[in-house]
Design an enzyme around this catalytic site. Structure first.
Site, PDB file in Angstrom:
ATOM      1  N   HIS A 183       1.661 -16.426  35.159  1.00 59.98           N
ATOM      2  CA  HIS A 183       0.298 -16.227  35.669  1.00 59.98           C
ATOM      3  C   HIS A 183      -0.552 -17.480  35.447  1.00 59.98           C
ATOM      4  O   HIS A 183      -1.195 -17.981  36.380  1.00 59.98           O
ATOM      5  CB  HIS A 183      -0.316 -15.022  34.952  1.00 59.98           C
ATOM      6  CG  HIS A 183      -1.753 -14.768  35.278  1.00 59.98           C
ATOM      7  ND1 HIS A 183      -2.149 -13.803  36.175  1.00 59.98           N
ATOM      8  CD2 HIS A 183      -2.898 -15.342  34.809  1.00 59.98           C
ATOM      9  CE1 HIS A 183      -3.476 -13.796  36.257  1.00 59.98           C
ATOM     10  NE2 HIS A 183      -3.957 -14.717  35.425  1.00 59.98           N
ATOM     11  N   GLU A 184      -0.538 -18.000  34.221  1.00 57.92           N
ATOM     12  CA  GLU A 184      -1.379 -19.155  33.907  1.00 57.92           C
ATOM     13  C   GLU A 184      -0.931 -20.397  34.662  1.00 57.92           C
ATOM     14  O   GLU A 184      -1.757 -21.180  35.145  1.00 57.92           O
ATOM     15  CB  GLU A 184      -1.385 -19.413  32.395  1.00 57.92           C
ATOM     16  CG  GLU A 184      -1.951 -18.276  31.553  1.00 57.92           C
ATOM     17  CD  GLU A 184      -3.367 -17.877  31.944  1.00 57.92           C
ATOM     18  OE1 GLU A 184      -4.083 -18.702  32.563  1.00 57.92           O
ATOM     19  OE2 GLU A 184      -3.758 -16.734  31.653  1.00 57.92           O
ATOM     20  N   HIS A 187      -2.318 -20.675  38.011  1.00 61.44           N
ATOM     21  CA  HIS A 187      -3.630 -21.330  38.054  1.00 61.44           C
ATOM     22  C   HIS A 187      -3.465 -22.848  38.088  1.00 61.44           C
ATOM     23  O   HIS A 187      -4.141 -23.532  38.862  1.00 61.44           O
ATOM     24  CB  HIS A 187      -4.464 -20.940  36.830  1.00 61.44           C
ATOM     25  CG  HIS A 187      -4.951 -19.528  36.836  1.00 61.44           C
ATOM     26  ND1 HIS A 187      -5.579 -18.958  37.914  1.00 61.44           N
ATOM     27  CD2 HIS A 187      -4.919 -18.559  35.868  1.00 61.44           C
ATOM     28  CE1 HIS A 187      -5.917 -17.711  37.626  1.00 61.44           C
ATOM     29  NE2 HIS A 187      -5.518 -17.442  36.392  1.00 61.44           N
TER      30      HIS A 187
END
Length: 318
Positions: A229-230, A233
């Site tokens: 998820h990170e 980004h």
């Protein structure tokens, strides 16, 4: 008659409610503290959106073979307290890397691990004095991914994660008290170019709670999904619920094939539709939602195209 039994029962009830609130919070990936995009980054999203989605099917092997593979030099930094140096095993690190490769395989993006550092530092384990820590640990240029796995990752009182205020409100936590979070990461910065000095991007990278690595101790979030998820980004993706609104004025995540979503997902529901008047159900299985790890399984084709476009526009050659 003594009021002690009644008071005792009340204390137990309050304690039980607090435990339930902690349990509720633990089912929500509301601890991603990645901030909103800058106006210059929004302008880049609009530019790429106007160009339209590339003709790319991430499942089609011929489509994958026809595009340039992206290989990202990567460093893992394991940061523990002085009393917990054995908490993160080599197996956990290997499993996290394996999951990372698999999650981005359909995007023809791979991660070339250049090395692993280990630090035993109580201050760094809490992500205090981040600038000093990254000045010492960060490796490579702006195109190099640095992931910092902290055993006690904390948010500062000014951090922007959505769930912090919810936690404090429900549990009566002081605004000055640091709150644990799952992670945060930097989005690409359009102002960085090939001649930018390292000091301008020293904080670039992802900070992740080590308990979320495969084999970690955080139930429902210990399969490695937080790092995926990170890093999404870092590759330029926003949350699928960006803007948290069903309004037509909400640009959301600037991705055409993710349905508009007004609320992050908690846990792994069978189905969810936070904007019932608009087409599509919430992307509960998308890595950029807040679902639990067992729910995560994919990026959309347009997210794949966006990550690749952002790489060549924002990081390649820098």
């Amino acid at each position: 008659m003594s009021h002690f039994p009644t008071l005792h029962i009340l204390i137990l009830v309050i304690a039980n409610l607090q435990i339930q609130c902690f349990a509720f919070v633990s089912q929500s990936r509301g601890f991603c503290a990645t901030g909103p995009p800058t106006e210059s980054l929004k302008a880049e999203y609009r530019r790429l959106s106007a160009l339209g989605s590339q003709s790319y099917n991430p499942v089609d092997s011929e489509s994958r073979a026809a595009i340039t593979p992206i290989v990202i030099d990567t460093w893992f930094h394991i940061i523990t307290g002085e009393a917990g140096t054995e908490l993160i095993s080599d197996e956990m690190i290997a499993d996290q890397l394996s999951y990372l490769q698999n999650a981005y395989w359909n995007a023809t993006i791979s991660y070339r691990l250049q090395g692993v550092t280990r630090s035993a530092n109580d201050t760094w384990a809490r992500n205090e004095d981040e600038m000093a820590m990254k000045t010492v640990l960060r490796r490579g240029s702006y195109r190099t991914l640095n992931v910092y796995f902290h055993t006690d990752l904390q948010a500062s009182p000014n951090a922007g994660a959505r769930a912090f205020d919810i936690v404090r409100r429900e549990l009566g936590v002081s605004q000055q008290q640091p709150t644990s979070m799952l992670g945060f990461c930097t989005l690409p910065d359009p102002s960085i170019n090939a001649s930018s000095p390292p000091s301008t991007y020293i904080k670039d990278g992802c900070n992740v709670l080590a308990e979320t690595m495969p084999g970690g101790s955080l139930a429902h979030y210990n399969r490695g999904g937080t790092a995926i998820h990170e890093i999404g980004h870092w590759n330029g993706l926003l949350h699928t619920f960006e803007g948290e609104s069903c309004s037509s004025d909400n640009e959301g995540d600037f991705i055409a094939d993710t349905p508009q979503q007004s609320k992050p997902t908690e846990g792994c529901p069978a189905q969810k539709d936070s904007c019932p008047e608009l087409p599509g159900f919430d992307a509960i299985h998308n890595f950029m939602d807040y679902s639990s790890d067992e729910c995560y399984d994919s990026f959309t084709p347009d997210q794949v195209s966006r990550m690749r476009s952002m790489w060549f526009a924002m990081r390649d050659g820098k």
